[in-house]
Design an enzyme around this catalytic site. Structure first.
Site, PDB file in Angstrom:
ATOM      1  CB  SER A  33      34.661  43.071  38.366  1.00  0.00           C
ATOM      2  OG  SER A  33      35.057  43.864  37.275  1.00  0.00           O
ATOM      3  CE1 TYR A  36      32.783  47.662  29.049  1.00  0.00           C
ATOM      4  CE2 TYR A  36      31.642  45.698  28.308  1.00  0.00           C
ATOM      5  CZ  TYR A  36      31.898  46.626  29.288  1.00  0.00           C
ATOM      6  OH  TYR A  36      31.271  46.527  30.500  1.00  0.00           O
ATOM      7  N   GLY A  80      43.729  33.003  40.965  1.00  0.00           N
ATOM      8  CA  GLY A  80      44.941  32.273  41.310  1.00  0.00           C
ATOM      9  C   GLY A  80      46.131  32.589  40.434  1.00  0.00           C
TER      10      GLY A  80
END
Length: 335
Positions: free
Chosen positions: A213, A63, A222
């Site tokens: 995830s 990462y 949303g």
């Protein structure tokens, strides 16, 4: 629904004594994959998560793209309460060539030791709580990997062994050498592949499960938009689930899930996380976010109980998960 800020329920991962809050926090998106990084925002988010009871934080050598930036960010964020949290990081990639970051694997024992020492330095800590093999390396026997991490555990540098995206055979072989405490693999209402063969094995062996995830890389929040509206350095610009045809089908499913969530007076994000938590008390998802507000929304999901009818409705909406593959061919993990 329970008010925000109440104590986060506790869960046990595996049989080696690892206990954490029911919702963790993934930090990948704070430095890679979702556009430009935001270190101050990441640190604020991690500290807000801790205030809300989150004590399980997930990072990886990858990462930071070989720079250690993600681990350093997490280390700085938790330095005032390090002893109160569980830090998980990962090894398994050859990051020596910036042009091929993430495409070459390396789980040789000497490399595991090198990465572990680097991670300890980047995190500013004297031990890693969970050390995962990030991806299975076909060129290194898993017995050698598990044995090396077992040695690091004996030396006090690591507390628990974890695997990521490993299949049943690899899990069994590693576990026979040294107990595997946790398996981390993608799992959500959008991605269901682990249900057939992987979850039964980890449960047979007493291994905890950590879904990454869990919000479908943002699809279940949303705030989704078409692939063309994301910058090139955001993986959603090329993710198959965002491509024309798949995107429209997945958006329709999100619409139905959102309607169900509204009936329950929760958000679609909370519905997705509550669904995961309902799949077993050995599951602790690690949703990633850069937003303290989102952390509060996510942790509240641990106080939501879905009925049998609610779970059946989710299954009816997404019986097999999302349309589209989760990774391009060539980097798709294989079991």
């Amino acid at each position: 629904m329970t008010q925000l800020g109440e104590n986060l329920p506790r869960r046990t991962l595996g049989t080696q004594g690892l206990e954490v809050g029911a919702i963790g926090l993934g930090t990948m998106g704070m430095t890679m994959a979702y556009g430009a990084g935001d270190e101050p925002g990441g640190i604020a988010t991690i500290r807000r998560a801790y205030e809300l009871g989150v004590d399980f934080f997930d990072t990886a050598e990858l990462y930071g793209l070989g720079t250690g930036s993600n681990e350093r960010l997490l280390g700085r964020a938790v330095k005032d309460f390090r002893d109160d949290v569980v830090i998980a990081t990962k090894f398994g990639f050859d990051l020596s060539d910036p042009e091929r970051v993430g495409s070459e694997l390396d789980s040789r024992p000497e490399h595991i030791r090198e990465v572990t020492d680097n991670s300890l330095r980047h995190l500013g800590t004297d031990r890693i709580d969970v050390l995962y093999q990030h991806r299975v390396d076909p060129d290194v026997p898993i017995e050698d990997v598990a044995g090396t991490v077992g040695e690091l555990i004996a030396e006090g540098k690591v507390r628990y062994l974890g695997l990521s995206e490993a299949g049943p055979d690899v899990i069994r072989r590693a576990h026979a050498v040294h107990p595997v405490s946790v398996l981390q693999t993608e799992y959500s209402v959008f991605e269901r592949a682990v249900e057939a063969d992987v979850l039964p094995v980890v449960r047979e062996l007493g291994i905890g499960f950590v879904p990454y995830s869990p919000l479908g890389r943002g699809f279940l929040t949303g705030t989704v938009k078409p692939a063309t509206e994301y910058p090139d350095d955001d993986m959603r610009s090329w993710d198959d689930r965002w491509q024309p045809g798949n995107y429209e089908k997945n958006l329709a499913s999100i619409g139905e899930l959102t309607s169900l969530a509204a009936e329950l007076d929760i958000t679609v994000t909370q519905l997705a996380l509550a669904w995961l938590l309902a799949q077993g008390d050995d599951i602790v998802p690690i949703p990633g976010t850069r937003s303290p507000r989102r952390v509060a929304e996510n942790t509240a999901s641990a106080h939501i109980t879905l009925s049998t009818a609610d779970l059946a409705r989710v299954q009816e909406i997404l019986p097999r998960g999302a349309a589209g593959s989760r990774y391009p061919e060539g980097i798709m993990p294989t079991w």
